[in-house]
Design an enzyme around this catalytic site. Sequence first.
Site, PDB file in Angstrom:
ATOM      1  N   LYS A 126      27.797  35.825  41.770  1.00 46.23           N
ATOM      2  CA  LYS A 126      28.300  34.551  42.295  1.00 46.23           C
ATOM      3  C   LYS A 126      29.553  34.879  43.126  1.00 46.23           C
ATOM      4  CE  LYS A 126      30.406  30.602  42.834  1.00 46.23           C
ATOM      5  NZ  LYS A 126      31.643  30.576  43.659  1.00 46.23           N
TER       6      LYS A 126
ATOM      7  N   GLU B 149      39.887  41.118  36.279  1.00 46.55           N
ATOM      8  CA  GLU B 149      40.882  41.675  37.194  1.00 46.55           C
ATOM      9  C   GLU B 149      41.523  40.494  37.886  1.00 46.55           C
ATOM     10  OE1 GLU B 149      42.631  42.401  40.140  1.00 46.55           O
ATOM     11  OE2 GLU B 149      41.183  43.716  41.129  1.00 46.55           O
TER      12      GLU B 149
ATOM     13  N   CYS C 158      44.908  41.998  45.728  1.00 45.61           N
ATOM     14  CA  CYS C 158      45.401  41.747  44.369  1.00 45.61           C
ATOM     15  C   CYS C 158      46.501  42.728  43.974  1.00 45.61           C
ATOM     16  CB  CYS C 158      44.246  41.817  43.369  1.00 45.61           C
ATOM     17  SG  CYS C 158      43.243  43.298  43.519  1.00 45.61           S
TER      18      CYS C 158
ATOM     19  N   GLU D  74      52.341  35.422  42.562  1.00 44.81           N
ATOM     20  CA  GLU D  74      51.497  36.097  43.532  1.00 44.81           C
ATOM     21  C   GLU D  74      51.284  35.182  44.743  1.00 44.81           C
ATOM     22  OE1 GLU D  74      47.504  38.792  43.461  1.00 44.81           O
ATOM     23  OE2 GLU D  74      47.406  36.896  42.393  1.00 44.81           O
TER      24      GLU D  74
END
Length: 505
Positions: free
Chosen positions: A184, A259, A294, A393
């Site tokens: 997905k 993650e 990331c 972030e």
Amino acid sequence: MADRNISIPIRQLFIDGEWREPVKKNRLPIINPATEETIGDIPAATADDVDVAVEAARRALAGEWGSKTGAQRAKYLRAIASKVKERKLELGTLETFDSGKPWAEADADMDDVAAAFEYYADLAEALDSKQKTPIPLHLDQFKSYVLKEPLGVVGLITPWNYPLLMATWKVAPALAAGCAAILKPSELASITCLELGEICRDVGLPPGALNILTGLGPEAGAPLAYHPHVDKIAFTGSAATGSRVMTAAAQLVKPVSLELGGKSPIVIFEDVGDLDIAAEWTIFGCFFNGGQVCSATSRLILQESIAAEFLDTLLKWTKNIKISDPLEEGCRLGSLVSRGQYEKVLKFISTAKSEGATILYGGQRPEHLKKGYFIEPTIITDITTSMEVWKEEIFGPVICVKTFKTEEEAIELANDTQYGLGAAVLSKDSRRCERLTKAFQSGIVWVNCSQPTFCQPPWGGKKRSGFGRELGEWGLENYLNIKQVTQYDSNNPWGWYKSPTPSKM
């Protein structure tokens, strides 16, 4: 070079080796983030489609795909790699259309996709020879060995920043292990993931071994995570969504690997040597892929004695970055992936200004680009550790700068984050680099560089960056069940209980 004339393929969901229209027939628009134009659409899966895909995956495991050896699975993986190489120009261009990243980056991503499939083909072959590995025991009457078997049907939920590459990091090891997978991808960038379905058809991958469902997270991703017949979920994305995935999996005590991003530091000491080399690694570590990485080393921690000189050097390198149409030759900074991401990054920058930080460079749309979700590479100074831009972030081309005097202070600043994915140190002192390597609270450390990524070493983090490891042999182990088999190997009675009949003389 990219071909602007490549058209967007019209695809359906990829289920059981075929293109199938979604049960509810819904579709989502594809927006080119560099032009803000609608360039096509993708199918929108729902829970009904998830059910169909899970059934197909379970049939594949019970049938043709489940009977394949590692060596046989390896042939399919190598065939996929070959097709990716064959279609590299097209796939790279489609990736640029979909994500806004510079074509040169997308082109390099396709090389990495092919390399990962080839790497896991090798591991799939090697898996055959590792079956029934004997385990020494302290009792001679017994023999024991281990079987490494596929976990079963796995759900793979992947992000938009490296659409096909992040999918490959999960699909390749899952197939190498013998699992049947349901991918997905993010609804913001799904084109190349759907093309992976066409590649699987071309190479004759057994039906149901890989199924691809595009659509919204709540409508397709959540039903996949909650599905009782999905044996594992592997997720890459935001910490907030990762928490929901983990909650869903917990209802069935289903294994997950997560993650979840980061806020990685890059620590530069006064003995770094060549400031130009250090500056290039600094901008590569934060501005590559528009900072939508990331592990981006977005917190620059500079030794005070070289801060002014280094920032001058960093500014020269940053001003030299070509920001343009991602398909233009030489482009090194494209657009962000969506309007939502564009507005989110601008809000971070605005909040930093309101909190007292200084925008040393950038922070707005480039003057020469009137359309598209472009933001200049941004350097922010006068940071305090309580500021949002230091803690959260951003996922954009924004780097925050703080200075330090001592090594101890540098370590404290580096670890001042709820995340723990990556960290970098730049210094000519090898012992110092070793000390910081041990001190960093992260899953990945770069020494005198930032962000080089290979498919052989492990990838993953700690703290709120998630758990589990992708890539390398560790990535394969994510999708294997380790089964102990122990055999009694003696003609004599076990003798724990008294025999009900006298033994014969």
